[in-house]
Design a protein around this motif. Structure first.
Motif, PDB file in Angstrom:
ATOM      1  N   LYS A 557       0.799  -1.286  -0.085  1.00 45.56           N
ATOM      2  CA  LYS A 557      -0.223  -0.017  -0.073  1.00 45.56           C
ATOM      3  C   LYS A 557       0.897   1.195   0.062  1.00 45.56           C
ATOM      4  O   LYS A 557       1.895   1.286   0.353  1.00 45.56           O
ATOM      5  CB  LYS A 557      -1.049  -0.261   1.176  1.00 45.56           C
ATOM      6  CG  LYS A 557      -2.027  -1.148   1.090  1.00 45.56           C
ATOM      7  CD  LYS A 557      -2.897  -0.901   2.305  1.00 45.56           C
ATOM      8  CE  LYS A 557      -1.918  -1.295   3.441  1.00 45.56           C
ATOM      9  NZ  LYS A 557      -2.638  -1.584   4.974  1.00 45.56           N
ATOM     10  N   MET A 558       0.461   2.391  -0.326  1.00 43.23           N
ATOM     11  CA  MET A 558       0.994   3.633  -0.412  1.00 43.23           C
ATOM     12  C   MET A 558       1.509   3.906   0.975  1.00 43.23           C
ATOM     13  O   MET A 558       0.757   3.754   1.961  1.00 43.23           O
ATOM     14  CB  MET A 558      -0.020   4.783  -0.843  1.00 43.23           C
ATOM     15  CG  MET A 558      -0.403   4.722  -2.480  1.00 43.23           C
ATOM     16  SD  MET A 558       0.855   5.077  -3.512  1.00 43.23           S
ATOM     17  CE  MET A 558       1.051   6.889  -3.230  1.00 43.23           C
ATOM     18  N   ASN A 559       2.972   4.516   1.049  1.00 43.18           N
ATOM     19  CA  ASN A 559       3.437   4.839   2.493  1.00 43.18           C
ATOM     20  C   ASN A 559       3.969   3.824   3.122  1.00 43.18           C
ATOM     21  O   ASN A 559       4.341   3.847   4.020  1.00 43.18           O
ATOM     22  CB  ASN A 559       2.589   5.739   3.110  1.00 43.18           C
ATOM     23  CG  ASN A 559       2.236   7.053   2.340  1.00 43.18           C
ATOM     24  OD1 ASN A 559       3.125   7.685   1.877  1.00 43.18           O
ATOM     25  ND2 ASN A 559       1.129   7.666   2.395  1.00 43.18           N
ATOM     26  N   ASP A 560       3.727   2.616   2.839  1.00 47.54           N
ATOM     27  CA  ASP A 560       4.255   1.277   3.168  1.00 47.54           C
ATOM     28  C   ASP A 560       5.644   1.475   3.429  1.00 47.54           C
ATOM     29  O   ASP A 560       6.480   1.681   2.500  1.00 47.54           O
ATOM     30  CB  ASP A 560       4.018   0.014   2.757  1.00 47.54           C
ATOM     31  CG  ASP A 560       2.576  -0.350   3.008  1.00 47.54           C
ATOM     32  OD1 ASP A 560       1.756   0.125   3.820  1.00 47.54           O
ATOM     33  OD2 ASP A 560       2.342  -1.498   2.468  1.00 47.54           O
ATOM     34  N   GLN A 561       6.356   1.132   4.535  1.00 42.04           N
ATOM     35  CA  GLN A 561       7.623   1.193   4.704  1.00 42.04           C
ATOM     36  C   GLN A 561       8.135  -0.334   4.769  1.00 42.04           C
ATOM     37  O   GLN A 561       8.060  -0.990   5.897  1.00 42.04           O
ATOM     38  CB  GLN A 561       8.135   2.129   5.921  1.00 42.04           C
ATOM     39  CG  GLN A 561       7.706   3.606   5.685  1.00 42.04           C
ATOM     40  CD  GLN A 561       8.115   4.483   6.888  1.00 42.04           C
ATOM     41  OE1 GLN A 561       8.904   3.858   7.966  1.00 42.04           O
ATOM     42  NE2 GLN A 561       8.182   5.728   6.610  1.00 42.04           N
ATOM     43  N   VAL A 562       9.246  -0.621   3.889  1.00 35.61           N
ATOM     44  CA  VAL A 562       9.641  -2.265   4.161  1.00 35.61           C
ATOM     45  C   VAL A 562      11.180  -1.977   3.735  1.00 35.61           C
ATOM     46  O   VAL A 562      11.578  -1.050   3.655  1.00 35.61           O
ATOM     47  CB  VAL A 562       8.909  -3.001   3.053  1.00 35.61           C
ATOM     48  CG1 VAL A 562       7.402  -3.198   3.333  1.00 35.61           C
ATOM     49  CG2 VAL A 562       8.920  -2.241   1.705  1.00 35.61           C
TER      50      VAL A 562
END
Length: 653
Positions: A557-562
């Protein structure tokens, strides 16, 4: 080459010569007003010079077609000694972030014995931050203070402290690919072996010039929305004309990404300091000493080219003045050390910079007749059709047939028209000995200002006059009058199309992307819900990359940080990223902004990006796309841009 083609080429030249003979002896208005006579002589002189450059291109194509010389890049013969080579990266005041990419790329170059590659940063600015950069990459640093001889002085200063039998030159923004040395040095090792075996019938190689290649769209590609339809303007010379020169042993040195034999550079006194185009003059001096030069076709380095009109015009003005200076210094018309073939190449190069003055004369000639009834050619229409038309159209058919896939003649005319208003005066001034007071290194950073909008003025004036001339000249004409006036109308319409392109080129486009994207298909994996998910990149850039999961069912999803790993060859580059784009329609892909902490990982990521050409840019001209298609495209896209700006303005209100 088939015999019928050779016959057509020769016939085109013969018919063109007959036309020029007729023009000189039967069409000049010797008893006209002095202004008319002067312009008539300028026009016929322009036609002669234009024909000469066309003949040179055609004859060189014929010569090359008959040659059996192999143009393939030889491979290293590991039975032969591998020569040491100094790689000199020349910098003046470029940003360290830009220089870093070039230094990093140089450290990744392949070579059979990398201990014999000595990378040197030659900094005539004596900057502490550049010294630190050299220390960071464990390369040598050479500096000097109070350099009075610009780039040539900087290189000469570096050479005084180096001693390898070969050296390579790179501008600060010209990044070598990993195969640069393996694509250039083998020419020398093969030549060394041939010289040892048969010195009486082998000419030594002085330098090998690889193409000037660029990873961003130039001003023509970018401002005309034609990145995928036309080729970078400099490619025509680098990957076509100079390769022809090199096939005859007289390639020109173009300033960067070339490899030299040190002994001949020392013999001619180093890089010349009496010109602002030390590259062109050095290459000429090397050829004059009996050493040959080769130009290769496939790019093995890539740099950045300016896209704002002010920087482009300044760059070309410097080149024009410098070549004229060097031609004068080398006495290209009388120097006994210059061979006939090399003299033709040099004269043709000199004439190129006069093509912009010729282009203005061609534009003015039909305008003078259509608007003011000033007749600079005394000729009956039907005789003109008999003498001029066959030679003209056959010659241009042949030029089209001899053109490579890089650029056709029509695009050459458009580009000449674009530069013409701003280069003809510097060329004339330099030719009569009036030099520019100061020259600066071309700024590759895009800087638009209100002044840039003023560059459109000469194009608009000529465009408006041409439109007026078309209307006035043809208004009220019927039947045979239209036929008799068709030659004037033909030229007016041709110039009108060229000038329309110039108007669009001089209208800047907003640059929304911070860095260029490159097509790269690297493998990697991202941690998703506690498990590693494999992916393959679509494209990469300094700021991030886009990718597709191997498992098509996975989504971010948008703005997910991985976090994850991307591989440069077999090296794992660890990164953290934020999802900036998630596309759910086929093909499903994601775009991420990456952060890389470790320097070694950063270096490999830069190499992943810049080790190869930018495949988003066209390498061949799209011959199915006509000038009318290109103009129509620009009108539509410019209208959409105006509509978008108007909508944004209304929303802000």
């Amino acid at each position: 080459m088939p015999k019928i083609k050779k016959v057509s080429y020769i016939l085109a030249i013969v018919l063109s010569v007959i036309y020029l003979f007729w023009r000189v002896f039967f069409t000049i208005p010797w008893h006209a007003h002095i202004f008319t006579l002067i312009f008539a002589l300028l026009l016929v002189g322009s036609e002669i010079f234009s024909s000469f450059t066309a003949y040179v291109l055609i004859i060189f194509r014929l010569i090359r077609a008959d040659k059996t010389q192999k143009l393939e890049i030889p491979k290293f013969d590991l039975q032969q000694p591998i020569p040491k080579i100094d790689v000199i990266i020349v910098t003046h005041n470029e940003e360290v972030s830009l220089l870093r990419k070039t230094v990093n790329a140089a450290t990744f170059m392949d070579y059979p014995d990398k201990s014999k590659v000595n990378i040197v940063i030659a900094d005539d600015g004596n900057r502490p931050e550049v010294r630190e950069l050299a220390k960071e990459y464990q390369v040598n640093y050479v500096t000097m203070e109070k350099n009075k001889h610009a780039k040539a002085g900087n290189i000469n200063n570096a050479l005084e402290q180096l001693d390898a039998p070969l050296f390579a030159i790179f501008d600060a923004d010209m990044m070598p690919f990993s195969n640069f040395l393996t694509s250039s040095v083998p020419f020398f090792t093969e030549n060394f072996a041939e010289l040892e075996e048969d010195p009486d019938h082998t000419k030594p190689i002085g330098f090998v010039q690889t193409p000037q290649s660029f990873y961003n769209a130039d001003i023509f590609q970018f401002n005309l929305f034609l990145q995928d339809a036309v080729v970078n303007e400099q490619d025509f010379f680098s990957r076509d004309v100079n390769v022809l020169n090199g096939s005859n042993g007289h390639a020109l040195f173009t300033g960067s990404n070339a490899v030299f034999l040190r002994e001949i550079v020392d013999k001619v006194g180093g890089f010349p300091t009496d010109t602002i185009t030390e590259d062109f003059e050095l290459g000429t001096k090397i050829n004059s000493e009996g050493y040959i030069s080769i130009a290769t076709r496939e790019p093995v380095s890539s740099g950045i080219t300016p896209v704002d009109i002010k920087s482009v015009i300044k760059q070309r003005t410097r080149w024009a003045r410098g070549v004229i200076q060097s031609c004068r210094n080398m006495h290209i018309f009388t120097n006994p050390k210059i061979t006939l073939l090399n003299r033709i190449i040099l004269i043709n190069t000199w004439l190129y910079w006069w093509s912009f003055s010729r282009r203005l004369i061609y534009i003015a000639a039909p305008l003078l007749y259509a608007l003011f009834k000033v007749q600079v050619v005394n000729a009956n229409f039907w005789i003109l059709m008999i003498v001029w038309a066959p030679g003209y159209f056959l010659l241009h058919f042949v030029l089209g047939d001899t053109s490579s896939n890089i650029r056709n003649e029509r695009w050459g005319e458009i580009q000449e028209t674009f530069f013409a208003p701003y280069l003809f005066i510097p060329v004339i001034l330099e030719s009569i000995g009036i030099k520019a007071k100061k020259f600066k290194v071309t700024d590759k950073n895009v800087k638009f200002s209100i002044v840039d909008k003023l560059y459109i003025i000469p194009y608009f004036v000529m465009w408006a006059l041409t439109l007026l001339a078309i209307v006035k000249f043809n208004y009220g004409k019927w039947g045979s009058e239209i036929i008799v006036g068709s030659v004037i109308t033909f030229w007016l319409v041709m110039h009108f199309i060229n000038l329309s392109f110039c108007l669009f080129i001089s209208m800047k486009r907003d640059i929304n992307r911070k860095s260029e994207r490159f097509v790269r298909h690297a493998k990697g994996k991202i941690m998703v819900n506690g498990e590693w998910a494999k992916f393959k990149t679509r494209d990469v850039s300094d700021g991030g990359f886009s990718f597709e999961f191997v498992n098509k069912d996975l989504r971010l999803k948008m703005n997910d940080q991985v976090e994850g790993i991307i591989y440069h060859e077999n090296f794992p580059i660890k990164f953290k990223c934020t999802v900036a784009r998630a596309v759910d329609t086929e093909p499903i892909w994601h775009g991420v902004v990456v952060k890389i902490d470790k320097k070694e990982d950063q270096d490999h990521y830069l190499q992943l990006i810049y080790d190869g050409e930018n495949q988003f840019l066209s390498k061949e001209q799209d011959h199915w796309m006509t000038p009318f298609d290109e103009l129509h495209l620009n009108v539509i896209l410019r209208m959409k841009e105006l509509e978008r700006n108007a909508t944004q303005f209304m929303r802000q209100r």
